[in-house]
Motif scaffolding. Sequence first.
Motif, short mmCIF file in Angstrom:
data_model
loop_
_atom_site.label_atom_id
_atom_site.label_comp_id
_atom_site.label_asym_id
_atom_site.label_seq_id
_atom_site.Cartn_x
_atom_site.Cartn_y
_atom_site.Cartn_z
N UNK A 1 9.86 62.93 50.81
CA UNK A 1 8.89 63.29 50.00
C UNK A 1 8.10 61.86 50.24
N UNK A 2 8.43 60.59 50.14
CA UNK A 2 7.81 59.28 50.52
C UNK A 2 6.77 59.44 51.71
N UNK A 3 7.48 60.06 52.74
CA UNK A 3 6.60 60.09 54.15
C UNK A 3 5.54 61.28 53.94
N UNK A 4 5.63 62.35 53.51
CA UNK A 4 4.76 63.38 53.36
C UNK A 4 3.76 62.93 52.39
N UNK B 1 10.05 54.86 52.69
CA UNK B 1 10.50 56.21 53.52
C UNK B 1 11.31 55.52 54.64
N UNK B 2 10.75 54.47 55.37
CA UNK B 2 11.74 53.70 56.16
C UNK B 2 12.77 53.21 55.87
N UNK C 1 18.83 53.44 55.33
CA UNK C 1 20.16 53.63 54.16
C UNK C 1 20.97 55.14 54.68
N UNK C 2 19.95 56.22 54.66
CA UNK C 2 20.45 57.41 54.88
C UNK C 2 21.22 57.43 56.04
N UNK C 3 20.93 57.05 57.21
CA UNK C 3 21.55 56.80 58.58
C UNK C 3 23.02 56.32 58.40
N UNK C 4 23.00 54.90 57.88
CA UNK C 4 24.19 54.26 57.57
C UNK C 4 25.01 54.99 56.54
#
Length: 522
Positions: free
Chosen positions: A212-215, A238-239, A244-247
């Motif tokens: 949502x942030x990136x779009x 977003x970054x 955090x999502x990847x971790x």
Amino acid sequence: MSTTAEPYARRWQALAVLSASLLIITIDNTILNVALPSLRADLGVDASQSQWIVDSYLLVFAGLLLVGGTLGDRFGRRRALFLGLTIFAGGSLLASFSGSANELIAARALMGVGAAAIMPATLSILTNIFPEEERPKAIAAWAGVSGLGVALGPVVGGLLLEQFDWTSVFLVNIPIVVAALIFGKILIPESRDPLEPRVDVVGAALSIVFLTSVVWGLIEAAERGWTDSTILAAFALGGAVLAVFLVWERRVRQPMIDIAIFRNLRFSAASLSVTLVFFGLMGTVFMLTTYLQTVLGYSALEAGIRMIPVAVGLVVGSRLAVALAERIGAKLAVAGGLVIVAGGLEILSRADLDSGYSLVATALAVLGLGMALAMTPATEAIMGALPKEKAGVGSAMNDVLRELGGTLGVAVLGSLLASKYGDGMEGSVSEVPDAVATASLDSVDSAHVAAAQLGDAGSGLIASADQAFVTAMGSTTDIAAAVALVGALVALAFLPSGRKGSDSAPSEPELLEPELLEPVPA
């Protein structure tokens, strides 16, 4: 693990239902553009509200795609499809009864919720009901329909508005959804991840915030500017959330996405190829809409009809793509398709005030052909890189990349176009009133409106604005063509070649890392 089970007998009939479901949500990406003038008149919609009537659908759709695919894997893909269709129809009905811009924006957002469940379900169901030897043909049909919807949106919208009011662009969805639900109940079997993993709630929430942030940032950047503090904050958020999502996904026992899949070059290179295909398509549609309607003077319907060559190219390319990929391998097929996309964009860059429609038609047909040749094997590579029980999240990843690519194409190419247009108009507004000059520097559409205030003297301003626009469109399209060529080089460098001929099982060592086919441990 091999299986001797017979393929699902009514798979091709089921594909027709899946295609119809896919078509209505992809058409909805572009159908509303031709209805905006009527909305402005009937509902008193201003420019900002017009943008969000269109973009609220896209924002919610993109933000929820990964969640929609994951929930389909867990609770049933047919169930997700039916739920999505029901929500989409409900949103369409509410949209048709909207009495204000805010009500319509909310209804469009609800339609985006439904679309986020529908799109990943269609491809994941397809992957599970077709045997490996038929799956490329089925994916070619799916990919063709997904691109076809974008091209047909303005045509369908224009035809409806010739006979009915703006509510028709929403009400047309209802009978299609009803038919899809009835025939889907008969023809589409249920499938889900047999391991029934726990829903990764934290991962789902993080994916929503990230997307949502990136779009949102990409949508608003064209209006606010790329260096605006709010836009930079959106991208920074977003970054940070992505990190955090990847971790989190690496550490959680049952992740929403197995991050290791990105080490698979087949998956990653194919994903980038899909992104770049839609970068070029949506950016080009954005520019051509203005060129055809404002510069060449076609009506919305006439302009929509003149977009049909891209649909013809998509249909022809989809029929050729499977045989071509089997003969020369996915690497050369995807790279070759992107080179053809670049060729179509380069042809389009030659358009000027006197070139006429024939050049545009040729460019669109070539663009559609290249898109289909690249998109079909790339989509097959993405889905083949994941086990069938994870087809929902694989489909969602494919869909997210398409939406991000398209949104990025409109944002980046639109910003470049606006900047180059403004530069081209600088010397043409020195002797007109300040208000007219400001409007003329903003866009070619505004220049046409402002020139009307000057009477006969406005014809020179219109000619200057049209020339500035086609010059800007040419140089911007050259940049889009260069991006497509970079994508072709990436495909050549990183996409595994695949096996030629009919023996192209996805378990081949050069295509897949075997461990990626193992189920995620419970």
